[in-house]
Write an enzyme that holds these catalytic residues in place. Structure first.
Site, PDB file in Angstrom:
ATOM      1  N   LYS A 223    -110.290  18.231 -33.283  1.00  0.00           N
ATOM      2  CA  LYS A 223    -110.622  18.342 -31.868  1.00  0.00           C
ATOM      3  C   LYS A 223    -112.101  18.651 -31.756  1.00  0.00           C
ATOM      4  O   LYS A 223    -112.530  19.802 -31.910  1.00  0.00           O
ATOM      5  CB  LYS A 223    -109.811  19.424 -31.173  1.00  0.00           C
ATOM      6  CG  LYS A 223    -109.741  19.187 -29.657  1.00  0.00           C
ATOM      7  CD  LYS A 223    -109.530  20.450 -28.859  1.00  0.00           C
ATOM      8  CE  LYS A 223    -110.879  21.016 -28.455  1.00  0.00           C
ATOM      9  NZ  LYS A 223    -110.788  22.059 -27.415  1.00  0.00           N
TER      10      LYS A 223
ATOM     11  N   GLY B 143    -116.293  28.851 -33.983  1.00  0.00           N
ATOM     12  CA  GLY B 143    -116.622  29.075 -32.577  1.00  0.00           C
ATOM     13  C   GLY B 143    -116.718  30.549 -32.266  1.00  0.00           C
ATOM     14  O   GLY B 143    -116.940  31.380 -33.151  1.00  0.00           O
TER      15      GLY B 143
ATOM     16  N   GLY C 281    -111.536  32.593 -31.063  1.00  0.00           N
ATOM     17  CA  GLY C 281    -110.877  32.779 -32.352  1.00  0.00           C
ATOM     18  C   GLY C 281    -109.703  33.735 -32.270  1.00  0.00           C
ATOM     19  O   GLY C 281    -108.648  33.506 -32.889  1.00  0.00           O
TER      20      GLY C 281
ATOM     21  N   GLU D 293    -114.266  30.942 -38.641  1.00  0.00           N
ATOM     22  CA  GLU D 293    -115.648  31.399 -38.692  1.00  0.00           C
ATOM     23  C   GLU D 293    -116.102  31.619 -37.262  1.00  0.00           C
ATOM     24  O   GLU D 293    -116.247  30.666 -36.491  1.00  0.00           O
ATOM     25  CB  GLU D 293    -116.575  30.420 -39.396  1.00  0.00           C
ATOM     26  CG  GLU D 293    -117.959  31.058 -39.548  1.00  0.00           C
ATOM     27  CD  GLU D 293    -118.998  30.156 -40.170  1.00  0.00           C
ATOM     28  OE1 GLU D 293    -119.184  30.240 -41.384  1.00  0.00           O
ATOM     29  OE2 GLU D 293    -119.607  29.376 -39.429  1.00  0.00           O
TER      30      GLU D 293
ATOM     31  N   GLU E 216    -122.874  39.185 -29.171  1.00  0.00           N
ATOM     32  CA  GLU E 216    -123.501  37.940 -29.592  1.00  0.00           C
ATOM     33  C   GLU E 216    -124.009  37.229 -28.340  1.00  0.00           C
ATOM     34  O   GLU E 216    -123.231  36.829 -27.481  1.00  0.00           O
ATOM     35  CB  GLU E 216    -122.508  37.033 -30.333  1.00  0.00           C
ATOM     36  CG  GLU E 216    -123.163  35.748 -30.828  1.00  0.00           C
ATOM     37  CD  GLU E 216    -122.192  34.782 -31.478  1.00  0.00           C
ATOM     38  OE1 GLU E 216    -122.586  34.112 -32.441  1.00  0.00           O
ATOM     39  OE2 GLU E 216    -121.043  34.698 -31.017  1.00  0.00           O
TER      40      GLU E 216
END
Length: 482
Positions: free
Chosen positions: A175, A229, A234, A251, A384
């Site tokens: 995807k 992502g 996640g 990740e 982040e």
């Protein structure tokens, strides 16, 4: 206008049932629509999973390591041959610099060749546990692997999951990110034009929403999910996959610190840190987002950093003079601009990044920002931000540097800058990050595993361990008659 289609069961299709839903893809440097993509729903996702399940169970793909190796080598050759075309579309759809796009494509070709070699070396082991009694431990493909990708590095992030999955003998459902779907499809064409690949082994379904992602996570016919992502997504994938206990490789986010000691606080280090923080305009999970500087060098080095950030030339990715491209869209540009404007309430704004005027104003461009912050609980240190907003902090000694660097839930990557090799080794041993670089940053390549823990996810990509998520170990016990 070109349309990116789905690839299901050996065919390019715009829809499985009824009329195709279509979305627009934009050039973030201009804000203009430049391509279109077929937008999937549940029917396309279900068809892709069914095709992959059937192909995995009914073809000889998983039993053909030499074929898989050669397919990956041919893929690498074709991708390299089309590198200019793919790079042009990466720049157009993503906004990154052309040199970044070219590096991504060549890195992907290298990764393909690396896993082509490993495909022919999937060895198990045999042990005689008693006289005439043997245990055979065999490595075999895990099954159907779903690969869910972001937009920031769509070619290399595709390959670093797809290459080990195919090397292991899995069937895959990909995807890709809808923003960069056309670039993804150009790369995928280099693989699927190989007629030796059984129909259904490789499938790709584009969507702007989350219906297909949810299906991939919940389906009992999917054995592995490999996702790159954000941490928030996640965690939702982990929750959605719990019902089928499928294997996950996640990740996720990063908040990478660069720890700078006084003996390395000079112009070369400043240039390396600026480059390491502004890769893909800061939209990379391993990009430097925190700079920790030793007290005795703090004032001078921070001044050098500020001068370097002010001098960065922001511009279109296809302009050779540009040193940083744009963000993925105007919404993210405005988000970073808002954070930069509010940063004065959290610390000392040393460089105020602004949205440029003129021709660049219509695109998702913003200048880099540098903010000095001491409070470890600040959102600028803990979140982040995924853009060119960098925090600078000061530390007293090694212990203080370790305490500050490790004061985060993100643990993906970091770097230490010092002329003392023993110190860099000591620091690496104490820093809780999946990767620690010394006097450089963002050195990523096929042979070396990367990954993190905590809010940066789990599992490893690249390297020998990159195969592990796509392989199972089977124990076969047998006795030899006297």
């Amino acid at each position: 206008m070109r349309v990116a289609s789905h690839y299901i069961d050996g065919h390019w299709v715009d829809a499985v049932d009824g009329a195709a839903a279509v979305g627009d893809a934009f050039n973030p440097a201009t804000g203009l629509a430049v391509a279109r993509y077929a937008d999937a729903g549940a029917a396309e996702g279900e068809a892709a999973v069914a095709a992959a399940r059937r192909a995995f169970g009914q073809t000889a793909w998983r039993h053909s390591p030499r074929l898989r190796a050669d397919v990956l080598l041919r893929f690498a050759d074709r991708l390299e041959a089309r590198k200019d075309e793919v790079a042009d579309w990466l720049v157009t759809l993503n906004g990154k610099l052309r040199r970044e796009a070219m590096s991504e494509i060549l890195g992907a070709a290298s990764e393909l060749r690396y896993y082509a070699g490993l495909a022919r070396n999937l060895f198990g082991r045999i042990a005689e546990v008693e006289p005439g009694c043997y245990s055979s431990l065999e490595r075999e493909a895990a099954g159907v692997a779903a690969i869910i990708l972001p937009w920031n590095a769509p070619i290399i992030l595709l390959v670093r999951s797809l290459a080990p999955a195919l090397a292991a003998g899995c069937a895959v459902v990909i995807k890709p990110a809808f923003q960069t779907a056309l670039a993804h499809n150009l790369a995928l064409e280099c693989l699927v034009q190989d007629e030796r690949i059984p129909a259904g082994i490789v499938n790709s379904v584009i969507e702007s929403g989350a219906t297909v992602s949810q299906l991939l996570c919940a389906s009992p016919d999917v054995d592995v999910v490999s996702f790159t992502g954000s941490t928030a997504v996640g965690k939702r994938i982990a929750q959605a996959s719990a019902g089928t206990l499928k294997r996950l490789s996640l990740e996720l986010g990063g908040k990478s610190p660069a720890v700078v000691f006084a003996d390395a606080a000079h112009g070369r280090s400043a240039a390396g840190i600026v480059a390491g923080s502004l890769i893909q305009a800061g939209q990379q999970c391993t990009a430097i987002s925190r700079v920790l500087v030793e007290d005795s060098a703090y004032a001078d080095f921070t001044r050098s950093l500020a001068e370097a950030y002010r001098a960065v030339r922001v511009g279109p990715g296809n302009d050779p003079q540009s040193q940083m491209g744009c963000l993925i869209d105007a919404a993210n540009r405005d988000r970073i601009a808002g954070l930069a404007e509010r940063a004065g309430s959290a610390g000392d704004v040393l460089v105020q990044g602004r949205i440029p005027g003129g021709e660049l104003a219509r695109g998702a461009f913003i200048e880099p920002s540098l903010v000095a912050i001491e409070d470890l609980s600040s959102e600028y240190i803990q979140r982040e931000l995924f853009g060119p907003l960098i925090v600078v902090e000061r530390f007293r000694d090694e212990d203080d540097a370790i305490a500050r660097a490790n004061a985060t839930r993100y643990s993906l990557a970091s770097s230490v800058w010092t002329a003392d090799a023993a110190r860099s080794r000591r620091m690496a041993g104490r820093m809780r990050f999946g990767t620690v670089w010394a006097n450089t940053h963002n050195k990523l390549f096929a042979e070396a595993e990367t990954g993190g823990h905590a809010d940066s996810g789990y599992g490893r990509l690249h390297g020998q361990e990159g195969l592990n998520d796509f392989l199972e170990t089977k124990h076969f016990y047998y006795e030899v008659s006297a």
